[in-house]
Design a protein around this motif. Sequence first.
Motif, PDB file in Angstrom:
ATOM      1  N   GLU A 204      -8.290  -2.868 -11.136  1.00 25.25           N
ATOM      2  CA  GLU A 204      -8.684  -2.471  -9.781  1.00 25.25           C
ATOM      3  C   GLU A 204      -7.495  -2.430  -8.821  1.00 25.25           C
ATOM      4  O   GLU A 204      -7.617  -1.943  -7.703  1.00 25.25           O
ATOM      5  N   ASP A 205      -6.335  -2.922  -9.274  1.00 24.68           N
ATOM      6  CA  ASP A 205      -5.142  -2.892  -8.433  1.00 24.68           C
ATOM      7  C   ASP A 205      -4.327  -1.618  -8.604  1.00 24.68           C
ATOM      8  O   ASP A 205      -3.255  -1.488  -7.997  1.00 24.68           O
ATOM      9  N   TRP A 207      -2.540   1.631  -8.093  1.00 23.42           N
ATOM     10  CA  TRP A 207      -2.115   2.203  -6.803  1.00 23.42           C
ATOM     11  C   TRP A 207      -2.095   3.723  -6.834  1.00 23.42           C
ATOM     12  O   TRP A 207      -1.644   4.354  -5.890  1.00 23.42           O
ATOM     13  N   ASN A 256      -3.327   6.159  -4.144  1.00 27.09           N
ATOM     14  CA  ASN A 256      -4.514   5.853  -3.352  1.00 27.09           C
ATOM     15  C   ASN A 256      -4.097   4.904  -2.228  1.00 27.09           C
ATOM     16  O   ASN A 256      -2.920   4.841  -1.889  1.00 27.09           O
ATOM     17  N   THR A 257      -5.024   4.179  -1.678  1.00 27.08           N
ATOM     18  CA  THR A 257      -4.688   3.303  -0.551  1.00 27.08           C
ATOM     19  C   THR A 257      -4.248   1.907  -0.978  1.00 27.08           C
ATOM     20  O   THR A 257      -3.873   1.097  -0.130  1.00 27.08           O
ATOM     21  N   ASN A 258      -4.302   1.604  -2.287  1.00 24.08           N
ATOM     22  CA  ASN A 258      -3.878   0.285  -2.756  1.00 24.08           C
ATOM     23  C   ASN A 258      -2.376   0.110  -2.612  1.00 24.08           C
ATOM     24  O   ASN A 258      -1.611   1.071  -2.668  1.00 24.08           O
ATOM     25  N   ILE A 259      -1.972  -1.126  -2.448  1.00 23.86           N
ATOM     26  CA  ILE A 259      -0.550  -1.471  -2.417  1.00 23.86           C
ATOM     27  C   ILE A 259      -0.117  -1.814  -3.835  1.00 23.86           C
ATOM     28  O   ILE A 259      -0.813  -2.540  -4.549  1.00 23.86           O
ATOM     29  N   THR A 260       1.022  -1.288  -4.246  1.00 29.99           N
ATOM     30  CA  THR A 260       1.507  -1.531  -5.603  1.00 29.99           C
ATOM     31  C   THR A 260       1.622  -3.030  -5.862  1.00 29.99           C
ATOM     32  O   THR A 260       2.319  -3.741  -5.138  1.00 29.99           O
ATOM     33  N   PRO A 261       0.938  -3.540  -6.903  1.00 33.26           N
ATOM     34  CA  PRO A 261       1.011  -4.974  -7.213  1.00 33.26           C
ATOM     35  C   PRO A 261       2.292  -5.292  -7.986  1.00 33.26           C
ATOM     36  O   PRO A 261       3.147  -4.422  -8.194  1.00 33.26           O
ATOM     37  N   ALA A 287       1.744   0.510   1.110  1.00 35.86           N
ATOM     38  CA  ALA A 287       1.307   1.494   0.123  1.00 35.86           C
ATOM     39  C   ALA A 287       2.349   2.604  -0.015  1.00 35.86           C
ATOM     40  O   ALA A 287       3.174   2.831   0.888  1.00 35.86           O
TER      41      ALA A 287
END
Length: 470
Positions: A204-205, A207, A256-261, A287
């Motif tokens: 789910e992380d 990006w 997408n709107t996620n920040i790279t983990p 992001a």
Amino acid sequence: MKNKFLLWAASVLFVITGCTTDVIVDEKPVTVNGRKITLTASMPNEASQTRLSLEQEAGTKNITVKWKAGDVVQFFFKQDATLVAGTPVTLAETDITMEGKKAAFSLEVPTEIDEQSAFTVYSLHGAEASVNGGKINANVSPVGFKPISELTDVPVAGKVEVAAGASAGDVPLAHLGVLHCLTIRNSAEAEWVVTPALDFVNAEDAWFYRPDVAGIPYYDLVGETVEFLPGTPLSPSAVTVPAGGSLQLVQWVMPNTNITPEIWLTAQLTGDINVVSSNSKPARSTALVKGRAYHLYALWEGTSLNFTDDTFTPPLAIDELTLSGDLIHAADGSGFIGVVYSKGDGKVYYNAAQTSGTWVGETDFGTGSEARVAVDRSDHPHVVFKTADNKIAYLRHNGTAWSSPVYIESNDAGACSKPDIDVDAGGNAHITYTDTRGQNGNYTDHPDIMYAVNSSGGFVKTVIHNGYYE
């Protein structure tokens, strides 16, 4: 009746200096049935299934995207409820000017469109797309890492509103994605055949949009949304890094709107053997931004794979790290050792040595001494130390930031010192320390050993050894 458009579009410069980019905006008159429209073009990071050529600018990290003869651009026309695909245009050498920076397109308006009324023209280059109901669905599946010379897939899209009888309008072209740029140095004596990928812990992380059980990601140019539809994912191909040499690879993705983990580099070798980098890249704070490219560097030494900087210097082993100070105490977590130390200035400091051979970064807790550290099951450090005014200070890191200090004071206006700490499975701190007046009432003239725990919220203190009876 069919009418012709003459459209001009500019190529773009991908500036990839870590997290920085430049976006070039250019303008060129566009003739529409004798009317002029100004087209403002701003190219994106990458595209999918096109013949745009990529070149790295000598002496820089800039990547230039240029038009190339044979590039195909798709056009779609929308007027009220009518949405129809136009005839794709294939660029000829004569259509390209300014050394590949500009290209002209001659279009025909479909008969379904009434030229005497306003309509919208959508343009797309670098991705397979089709009309589905009122949507223009473009396949934005990620492209696997490949040599920069082989990536001809860099999607760009834009639209122009053509008003009835109007003489001007703007058509901004925008990048739909970003570039991951990975340069691998192979210091081994044999060539390295590998399929590289970026890995992370939780699905789910992610990006960027990628195929999942719901299908393939498609971007609607009209609604500007992504949905997943049935389809077959693209399979990445192996690349060969020459012995003693380097290879620059690029990958296009739509963020997408996620920040790279936190990410690792994985390498699939011949025979389904997988190698994972010994170190990782920390999570980003922001992001990814479309139209930008981000550089990564890695070193293969024959048996080990590591992220590096652009000098390809192997990372230090954890036991090779040097502490700038005098060690007071240390505790280990998963992949790191937390340390508290002094530097001769009367202050307490914290840092963490990672197995990747790097320090996390120094934290200054201020004036204090006698520090101790413990690490909980979530790999969060907890620190205690004696303050200048003879209290016990306690701080905890929650994975993002340190808490404000909580102070444990003497029971009867004494002085506290010599703290120690442990943490239970619930993350509660158990602290022992000495209080010169821990015992209230009688028998307060000897130091007492104290115990404090915060399992109920605040710290509850208990005398566990009365110094009077020593």
